[in-house]
Design a protein around this motif. Structure first.
Motif, PDB file in Angstrom:
ATOM      1  N   ASN A   1       0.825  -1.218   0.000  1.00 56.07           N
ATOM      2  CA  ASN A   1       0.000   0.000   0.000  1.00 56.07           C
ATOM      3  C   ASN A   1       0.853   1.259   0.000  1.00 56.07           C
ATOM      4  N   LYS A   2       2.097   1.135   0.398  1.00 54.95           N
ATOM      5  CA  LYS A   2       2.961   2.306   0.531  1.00 54.95           C
ATOM      6  C   LYS A   2       3.840   2.529  -0.699  1.00 54.95           C
ATOM      7  N   ILE A   3       3.579   1.783  -1.767  1.00 54.91           N
ATOM      8  CA  ILE A   3       4.336   1.997  -3.012  1.00 54.91           C
ATOM      9  C   ILE A   3       3.652   3.088  -3.832  1.00 54.91           C
ATOM     10  N   ARG A   4       4.401   4.099  -4.177  1.00 55.39           N
ATOM     11  CA  ARG A   4       3.883   5.201  -4.994  1.00 55.39           C
ATOM     12  C   ARG A   4       3.601   4.718  -6.414  1.00 55.39           C
ATOM     13  N   THR A   5       2.639   5.344  -7.076  1.00 58.05           N
ATOM     14  CA  THR A   5       2.404   5.051  -8.487  1.00 58.05           C
ATOM     15  C   THR A   5       3.694   5.273  -9.269  1.00 58.05           C
ATOM     16  N   GLY A   6       4.094   4.257 -10.011  1.00 57.00           N
ATOM     17  CA  GLY A   6       5.365   4.316 -10.720  1.00 57.00           C
ATOM     18  C   GLY A   6       6.533   3.800  -9.906  1.00 57.00           C
ATOM     19  N   GLY A   7       6.282   3.467  -8.639  1.00 57.33           N
ATOM     20  CA  GLY A   7       7.340   3.002  -7.764  1.00 57.33           C
ATOM     21  C   GLY A   7       7.603   1.500  -7.883  1.00 57.33           C
ATOM     22  N   TYR A   8       8.584   1.045  -7.105  1.00 58.44           N
ATOM     23  CA  TYR A   8       9.033  -0.356  -7.186  1.00 58.44           C
ATOM     24  C   TYR A   8       9.117  -0.956  -5.792  1.00 58.44           C
ATOM     25  N   THR A   9       8.939  -2.279  -5.732  1.00 63.38           N
ATOM     26  CA  THR A   9       9.232  -3.021  -4.508  1.00 63.38           C
ATOM     27  C   THR A   9      10.228  -4.123  -4.827  1.00 63.38           C
ATOM     28  N   PHE A  10      11.064  -4.425  -3.863  1.00 62.21           N
ATOM     29  CA  PHE A  10      12.091  -5.460  -4.014  1.00 62.21           C
ATOM     30  C   PHE A  10      11.945  -6.429  -2.842  1.00 62.21           C
ATOM     31  N   ILE A  11      11.764  -7.690  -3.156  1.00 60.60           N
ATOM     32  CA  ILE A  11      11.655  -8.715  -2.115  1.00 60.60           C
ATOM     33  C   ILE A  11      12.875  -9.612  -2.234  1.00 60.60           C
ATOM     34  N   LEU A  12      13.737  -9.551  -1.214  1.00 63.30           N
ATOM     35  CA  LEU A  12      14.999 -10.276  -1.265  1.00 63.30           C
ATOM     36  C   LEU A  12      14.795 -11.763  -0.969  1.00 63.30           C
ATOM     37  N   LYS A  13      15.729 -12.557  -1.452  1.00 64.46           N
ATOM     38  CA  LYS A  13      15.705 -14.005  -1.177  1.00 64.46           C
ATOM     39  C   LYS A  13      15.701 -14.269   0.321  1.00 64.46           C
TER      40      LYS A  13
END
Length: 561
Positions: free
Chosen positions: A509-521
């Motif tokens: 929910n806290k990702i801005r429009t156009g933003g990215y999330t990274f989920i590490l191994k």
């Protein structure tokens, strides 16, 4: 205030109670006696009574030891109508209505209304297409019919049952023999024993439901549904999903005409008919009719959103308001939204520690409700073999059919590739925690330092000059970010997976429009279904999974674009 009696009220039939009340009549539920003291019969009676809690206000009476005693009891209430609220109520409701000269269906048609073999005989007598079959009570009788008719693929089913219990698709003689043996040892969902089974030639095609209501022998369509089913390894027939038919496709108008002919042949005069049909290259053919409201526990609101009517209310119109019935008939078949019921298929026997699907499904854009057959933590679920052994249903409705289809595809993907996000066994627990932050440092080297970055982490890393937050402090963080990096494991390793799913969706929910999330191994290894589970979670938010970067491996990258 006049009384209307509902015989055995459950599933969609529960809507009768409020509909009767809204017509300023008094609803009375007549509960049937249990078939016997078997486990199945007791469980069914328990389900019936648990359903009363959600039905509103009504009076409750009970079937007596004899039919004559029940008839005398019912007479005292001087009922305006007596109607079945489920399949098991059809026989008694029809008998009582006839004996009290109330509107209903003729008693001489009762066998054709309730017994699967008699339905087909009635069609043959009226020169309608029917399915070849024979009722058998022994293996020898089944083999004799199979060989004499030169059959190959057949369907085995009880003569009197519901919810696809005891239905088997058999591809050859050996499967047929095994199925007959198994079904003759089963009990139905009412607890009734199967003393005989019906063996029929298999008609392979698309399966439909045509729901009608009838007023003095005139029939009107309420809804048309298409069933999508699958066959288990054991030969069982299971529901995948049911979809509403909004616009008639090729051959579907012929199906409607045939459904009207079936209702005439069976002798339907009043009330609802839930008819199941198969359509192949030779056209439509009846599988069975059920002379009561459609099953599936449909809320009246759910059906109203689809077609601006619901079956129980339309059924009462057929008895009490012929003028409104004919007005709806003249208006034709109109829908306002697209609806689907997705049954949850359990791939094996398991004990579910938690049910992440309850939270995940609520985030679907077409979500209406979920009805899950769980009663708390560590709930056993059996492998799905029929409608009764599904894990539950998700009801979807939306004005845009494409949105509903997208949500169905998502749920089916979870079932096949990330089932721990449906029903979690806690398989990812008790793993050895790794605290290697090399992947995190490499990732940060590739992110522009002047962008807004949020690191969700179990332990704050002092040398990093970015905003960091522990999972349990996430609500304190305001606003949205260009980049969100998820680097947690200790905080989720011993948590139930429904909590984990909710946590990740709150992070997204806290990702801005156009933003990215990274989920590490270092994180997705501890999620239900690992990397596939992480990818499934980002999909629920319509995040787009990105092509991996050559120098950033073992990281799930998704964008809000």
């Amino acid at each position: 205030m006049r009384n209307i009696i509902i015989v055995q009220c459950m599933s969609t039939g529960k809507n009768y109670v409020q509909d009767i009340t809204n017509r300023k009549c008094n609803p009375i539920v007549l509960e049937l006696k249990a078939k016997n003291d078997s486990k199945e019969a007791m469980e069914y009676q328990k389900q019936i009574r648990e359903g009363y809690e959600s039905m509103g206000d009504f009076d409750l009476i009970y079937e007596q030891d004899t039919y004559e005693e029940t008839l005398e009891m019912v007479k005292q209430y001087d009922p305006l109508l007596i109607i079945p609220g489920t399949e098991e109520g059809v026989i008694l409701a029809t008998k009582l209505s006839n004996d009290l000269n109330l509107p209903g269906n003729p008693i001489e048609n009762l066998d054709a209304m309730t017994l699967k073999n008699e339905m087909q005989k009635r069609l043959a007598e009226n020169n309608l297409r029917y399915i070849k079959g024979k009722t058998v009570s022994t293996i020898d009788e089944a083999i004799d019919f199979y060989e004499r008719e030169g059959l190959n693929e057949v369907v085995i089913k009880p003569v009197y049952s519901a919810a696809s219990v005891g239905v088997r698709i058999c591809l050859n003689k050996d499967e047929m023999i095994k199925a007959v043996e198994e079904v003759l040892k089963q009990r139905g969902c009412y607890g009734n024993e199967f003393d005989e089974v019906l063996i029929q030639e298999r008609i392979d095609g698309m399966e439909y439901v045509v729901n009608t209501v009838s007023c003095d022998g005139v029939h009107r369509i309420t809804t048309i549904w298409k069933y999508h089913k699958a066959k288990t390894e054991e030969g069982g027939v299971i529901y995948d999903y049911d979809e509403i038919i909004a616009d008639l496709g090729l051959g579907e108008s012929q199906l409607v005409e045939y459904a009207f002919d079936v209702a005439d042949a069976i002798g339907i005069k009043y009330g609802p008919v839930h008819g199941e049909y198969m359509v192949d290259e030779n056209g439509p053919v009846l599988i069975e009719v059920n002379c009561r409201p459609m099953g599936g526990s449909f809320d009246s609101e759910f059906l109203d959103r689809i077609s601006a009517q619901h079956e129980t209310d339309s059924s009462l119109d057929s008895y009490l308001n012929p003028e409104k019935f004919h007005k709806k008939l003249n208006e034709g078949y109109k829908l306002f939204s697209y609806g689907v019921i997705k049954s949850l298929i359990v791939p094996k026997d398991l004990i579910a520690e938690s049910s992440p699907i309850k939270y995940i499904s609520s985030k679907l854009k077409s979500f209406y409700k979920i009805s899950l057959h769980d009663y708390g933590d560590y709930q056993p679920f059996l492998k799905t073999q029929d409608l009764e052994s599904s894990a539950g249903d998700i009801y979807l409705v939306h004005e845009d059919p494409n949105q509903v289809k997208k949500d169905v595809d998502y749920i089916r993907t979870l079932e096949k590739q990330a089932f721990q996000l449906v029903l979690s066994e806690g398989l990812n627990k008790n793993k050895l925690i790794r605290n290697d932050n090399d992947d995190l440092r490499l990732l940060l080297e590739n992110i522009k330092s002047y962008e807004s970055i949020l690191l969700v982490t179990d332990e704050e890393i002092d040398e990093l000059d970015i905003l960091q937050v522990a999972p349990d402090k996430l609500d304190e963080i305001k606003g949205q970010f260009d980049y969100i990096i998820i680097n947690i494991n200790k905080s989720i390793i011993n948590k139930k997976d429904d909590y984990v799913a909710e946590l990740f969706l709150n992070i997204f929910n806290k990702i801005r429009t156009g933003g990215y999330t990274f989920i590490l191994k270092n994180t997705y290894d501890y999620l239900p279904n690992g990397r596939l589970g992480a990818e499934a979670l980002v999909k629920i938010f319509d995040l787009k999974i990105q092509i991996p970067k050559h120098n950033l491996k073992k990281i799930v990258i998704a964008s809000n674009v």
